[in-house]
Write a protein that holds these residues in place. Structure first.
Motif, PDB file in Angstrom:
ATOM      1  N   GLU A   1       0.818  -1.211   0.000  1.00 41.74           N
ATOM      2  CA  GLU A   1       0.000   0.000   0.000  1.00 41.74           C
ATOM      3  C   GLU A   1       0.855   1.267   0.000  1.00 41.74           C
ATOM      4  O   GLU A   1       0.565   2.219  -0.710  1.00 41.74           O
ATOM      5  CB  GLU A   1      -0.905  -0.014   1.225  1.00 41.74           C
ATOM      6  N   THR A   2       1.896   1.286   0.811  1.00 40.65           N
ATOM      7  CA  THR A   2       2.670   2.520   0.986  1.00 40.65           C
ATOM      8  C   THR A   2       3.873   2.634   0.052  1.00 40.65           C
ATOM      9  O   THR A   2       4.251   3.735  -0.324  1.00 40.65           O
ATOM     10  CB  THR A   2       3.161   2.667   2.436  1.00 40.65           C
ATOM     11  N   LEU A   3       4.474   1.503  -0.301  1.00 40.09           N
ATOM     12  CA  LEU A   3       5.698   1.528  -1.109  1.00 40.09           C
ATOM     13  C   LEU A   3       5.505   0.989  -2.518  1.00 40.09           C
ATOM     14  O   LEU A   3       6.275   1.310  -3.413  1.00 40.09           O
ATOM     15  CB  LEU A   3       6.804   0.714  -0.410  1.00 40.09           C
ATOM     16  N   GLY A   4       4.503   0.142  -2.693  1.00 41.21           N
ATOM     17  CA  GLY A   4       4.233  -0.452  -3.996  1.00 41.21           C
ATOM     18  C   GLY A   4       4.642  -1.914  -4.046  1.00 41.21           C
ATOM     19  O   GLY A   4       5.469  -2.369  -3.254  1.00 41.21           O
ATOM     20  N   PRO A   5       4.070  -2.665  -4.992  1.00 34.23           N
ATOM     21  CA  PRO A   5       4.282  -4.108  -5.047  1.00 34.23           C
ATOM     22  C   PRO A   5       5.692  -4.538  -5.464  1.00 34.23           C
ATOM     23  O   PRO A   5       6.086  -5.670  -5.205  1.00 34.23           O
ATOM     24  CB  PRO A   5       3.244  -4.589  -6.060  1.00 34.23           C
ATOM     25  N   ASP A   6       6.443  -3.649  -6.109  1.00 37.27           N
ATOM     26  CA  ASP A   6       7.770  -4.016  -6.597  1.00 37.27           C
ATOM     27  C   ASP A   6       8.907  -3.412  -5.770  1.00 37.27           C
ATOM     28  O   ASP A   6      10.071  -3.573  -6.119  1.00 37.27           O
ATOM     29  CB  ASP A   6       7.930  -3.578  -8.059  1.00 37.27           C
ATOM     30  N   HIS A   7       8.574  -2.721  -4.698  1.00 40.53           N
ATOM     31  CA  HIS A   7       9.601  -2.092  -3.867  1.00 40.53           C
ATOM     32  C   HIS A   7      10.458  -3.170  -3.204  1.00 40.53           C
ATOM     33  O   HIS A   7       9.965  -4.235  -2.839  1.00 40.53           O
ATOM     34  CB  HIS A   7       8.930  -1.208  -2.804  1.00 40.53           C
ATOM     35  N   PRO A   8      11.757  -2.898  -3.025  1.00 43.56           N
ATOM     36  CA  PRO A   8      12.639  -3.880  -2.380  1.00 43.56           C
ATOM     37  C   PRO A   8      12.152  -4.362  -1.021  1.00 43.56           C
ATOM     38  O   PRO A   8      12.292  -5.549  -0.707  1.00 43.56           O
ATOM     39  CB  PRO A   8      13.970  -3.134  -2.253  1.00 43.56           C
ATOM     40  N   LEU A   9      11.565  -3.489  -0.218  1.00 42.71           N
ATOM     41  CA  LEU A   9      11.069  -3.921   1.091  1.00 42.71           C
ATOM     42  C   LEU A   9       9.843  -4.818   0.957  1.00 42.71           C
ATOM     43  O   LEU A   9       9.625  -5.707   1.777  1.00 42.71           O
ATOM     44  CB  LEU A   9      10.777  -2.724   1.990  1.00 42.71           C
ATOM     45  N   THR A  10       9.066  -4.603  -0.084  1.00 37.75           N
ATOM     46  CA  THR A  10       7.922  -5.478  -0.338  1.00 37.75           C
ATOM     47  C   THR A  10       8.407  -6.860  -0.753  1.00 37.75           C
ATOM     48  O   THR A  10       7.906  -7.874  -0.257  1.00 37.75           O
ATOM     49  CB  THR A  10       7.004  -4.875  -1.417  1.00 37.75           C
ATOM     50  N   THR A  11       9.414  -6.904  -1.629  1.00 45.67           N
ATOM     51  CA  THR A  11       9.930  -8.212  -2.052  1.00 45.67           C
ATOM     52  C   THR A  11      10.625  -8.916  -0.890  1.00 45.67           C
ATOM     53  O   THR A  11      10.587 -10.141  -0.795  1.00 45.67           O
ATOM     54  CB  THR A  11      10.881  -8.101  -3.258  1.00 45.67           C
ATOM     55  N   TYR A  12      11.207  -8.157   0.010  1.00 44.23           N
ATOM     56  CA  TYR A  12      11.821  -8.750   1.209  1.00 44.23           C
ATOM     57  C   TYR A  12      10.755  -9.486   2.028  1.00 44.23           C
ATOM     58  O   TYR A  12      10.983 -10.603   2.490  1.00 44.23           O
ATOM     59  CB  TYR A  12      12.493  -7.653   2.042  1.00 44.23           C
TER      60      TYR A  12
END
Length: 170
Positions: free
Chosen positions: A75-86
């Motif tokens: 929601e806040t960073l997006g689906p492809d952001h490094p923290l999301t992939t983490y």
């Protein structure tokens, strides 16, 4: 909150597990109060707590925390952001540990696709995702698929780091 979090992770490194979870919970509560419940710092606190719980065989307790962290980061960073992939990379083995291989596979594949989109096909994060997916297939007895993915991972690392680099071992 940061000091509590760091102290908890230090205790974990030292094997003093009795104090780790309460410190991480306290750190998370302070962070949530300071920045609100939908902030990436809250997601990081959730992931720290989920990681410790998962490492100690408590995947049932860890999964809801990691799911919430994933929701916040998407929601806040997006689906492809490094923290999301983490988060995807932490969540997948939790589901695998619980025996839900289909959900785990979906998460590993989402992580790989997001990293390819964010970093390009020839990147270290993509090589890691390929290796994680290969390990998943290896644990499931799909050796041929695992070998193919390990070879792809190695090829990416060789292009990124060079064939003579010591970190091209996957």
């Amino acid at each position: 909150a940061t000091a509590l979090n760091n102290l908890a992770l230090l205790y974990e490194d030292q094997g003093n597990y009795a104090d780790v979870i309460p410190l991480l919970q306290r750190s998370l509560a302070i962070t949530e109060k300071a920045v609100g419940p939908r902030h990436p710092l809250v997601a990081q606190g959730l992931m720290n707590l989920a990681g410790v719980l998962g490492a100690h065989g408590k995947s049932a307790d860890a999964i809801p925390l990691a799911e919430r962290a994933l929701e916040i980061n998407e929601e806040t960073l997006g689906p492809d952001h490094p923290l999301t992939t983490y988060v995807l990379n932490i969540l997948a083995p939790l589901y695998e540990e619980r025996g839900d291989r289909q959900t785990a596979l979906t998460l590993y594949e989402r992580c790989l696709a997001a990293r390819e989109k964010a970093y390009g096909a020839d990147s270290h994060p993509v090589a890691i995702s390929l290796s994680n997916l290969a390990s998943f297939y290896l644990r499931g007895g799909e050796d041929a698929r695992a070998i193919m993915l390990y070879r792809r991972s190695l090829a990416v690392l060789e292009r990124v780091l060079g064939k003579a680099h010591p970190n091209t071992c996957v």
